[in-house]
Design an enzyme around this catalytic site. Sequence first.
Site, mmCIF file in Angstrom:
data_model
loop_
_atom_site.group_PDB
_atom_site.id
_atom_site.type_symbol
_atom_site.label_atom_id
_atom_site.label_comp_id
_atom_site.label_asym_id
_atom_site.label_seq_id
_atom_site.Cartn_x
_atom_site.Cartn_y
_atom_site.Cartn_z
ATOM 1 N N ASP A 4 43.540 46.467 34.207
ATOM 2 C CA ASP A 4 43.866 46.517 35.642
ATOM 3 C C ASP A 4 45.375 46.705 35.805
ATOM 4 O OD1 ASP A 4 43.379 46.560 38.343
ATOM 5 O OD2 ASP A 4 42.943 44.421 38.548
ATOM 6 N N ARG A 47 23.374 26.707 41.385
ATOM 7 C CA ARG A 47 22.330 26.928 42.395
ATOM 8 C C ARG A 47 22.516 28.245 43.150
ATOM 9 N NH1 ARG A 47 22.712 21.225 42.754
ATOM 10 N NH2 ARG A 47 24.324 21.334 44.357
ATOM 11 N N ASP A 57 43.762 39.102 29.675
ATOM 12 C CA ASP A 57 45.159 38.712 29.494
ATOM 13 C C ASP A 57 45.352 37.200 29.492
ATOM 14 O OD1 ASP A 57 44.735 38.124 32.164
ATOM 15 O OD2 ASP A 57 46.228 39.532 32.943
ATOM 16 N N HIS A 110 35.996 44.104 37.230
ATOM 17 C CA HIS A 110 36.743 42.910 36.800
ATOM 18 C C HIS A 110 35.994 41.605 37.120
ATOM 19 C CE1 HIS A 110 38.257 43.196 40.921
ATOM 20 N NE2 HIS A 110 39.174 44.092 40.617
ATOM 21 N N ALA A 123 44.089 41.768 46.353
ATOM 22 C CA ALA A 123 45.358 42.385 46.744
ATOM 23 C C ALA A 123 45.173 43.738 47.421
ATOM 24 C CB ALA A 123 46.234 42.546 45.512
ATOM 25 N N HIS A 150 43.898 36.140 34.267
ATOM 26 C CA HIS A 150 42.823 36.430 35.216
ATOM 27 C C HIS A 150 41.547 35.645 34.920
ATOM 28 C CE1 HIS A 150 45.411 39.848 36.208
ATOM 29 N NE2 HIS A 150 44.682 40.016 37.296
ATOM 30 N N HIS A 191 35.075 43.661 44.343
ATOM 31 C CA HIS A 191 35.669 43.200 45.603
ATOM 32 C C HIS A 191 34.531 42.982 46.593
ATOM 33 C CE1 HIS A 191 39.879 43.475 44.522
ATOM 34 N NE2 HIS A 191 39.581 44.585 43.873
#
Length: 378
Positions: free
Chosen positions: A269, A222, A243, A211, A135, A246, A190
């Site tokens: 988060d 692999r 939670d 996260h 996001a 996720h 990210h």
Amino acid sequence: MIIQSKQVWVSSTFIEAQLEIEDAKITGIYPYGTKPVDKDYGEDRILPGMIDIHCHGGLGFDTNDANHEGLRTWAAGLPKEGITGFLPTTVTQSEEVLTKALINVTEVVDEGYEGAEILGIHFEGPYLNAKNKGAQPEQFIVTPNVEQFKKYQEAAKGMIKVITLATEMDPDWALTRYASSHGVCVSIGHSGATYEDALMGIANGANSMTHVFNGMNGLHHRTPNLVGAAMRCRDTYGEIICDGNHVNWAAVNAYVTAKGRNYAVMIDDALCAKGCEPGYYELGGNQIDIRENGSAYLHGTDTLAGGTLKFNRGLQNLVEKALLPFDWAVNMVSLNPARLLKMDDRKGKIMAGYDADLVVLNRDYDVVQTYCLGKEML
């Protein structure tokens, strides 16, 4: 002040004890019933205060908003869920917006506030991999730059303690090395890092993953990727959102079991919508929806954008849903984040000489009382 309970968490076990608190510190620990007390919590459990190292906002405030009163209101509300220390966390945005956000935190710290202690800042972005942006607003993602980061850290008065960075996008790992050598925890996130890329990031100073499972390529037998590195590299830290939206509970258990009791860190988060009703909000300029399951999604998509989990419920989830040992779960919300922040000489434990950061929970994990540096906060 002296408080006591028949269940005080000391060195991974419960003991019957009294805690003497003076000048924000635990000044002594005595057998239960030794001295007259100000408060007897009976069978309620006294645990170390919880530390959230990755939270963007709450109660309508976002760190990027750069609003004094919003940050104060948020900090004052966190003890209700057992949090005694936290890192306001930025979202990828323009240099102007991020600089204002950093300055806002420093000003609030300088001017004073009540509630959970601001232990530093988590700088998430803008040095990310656009392919794994989640996001985060792609238009503001930039190549890692040491000189630019120096300006950010100057604006923050040295308060940036964690930076989320896609190390495979860092030319010659220059920012990874610079930040880690200047006391900043580099957390790979990210990121489209392969397993081999992740090892090179770690070799150049990264010591955490952001996260885990989210915002990264998944584990394959692999091609283990960054998730595989998070599980295999046991001397690095790794955040995980607990939670149930996720990450599946079986995956939480598998990850923490692989990582061990000393390096997994629970985060929420959390977004500005935490503590608010489901509806439409913003994250980094992107419109997000808060759905009935409590998680945030980019508007009109199924892309997760954060959560609204209360920390005391996250601890309960680790024990009752992920089925992890209680001592592992407590470490994930207290000692492990303190160690990551290099503050475990004063936080994350109940011990004489440590900060009087405490949370009292009943058997249902409800917060009975929270002490932030010895002050009652409920």
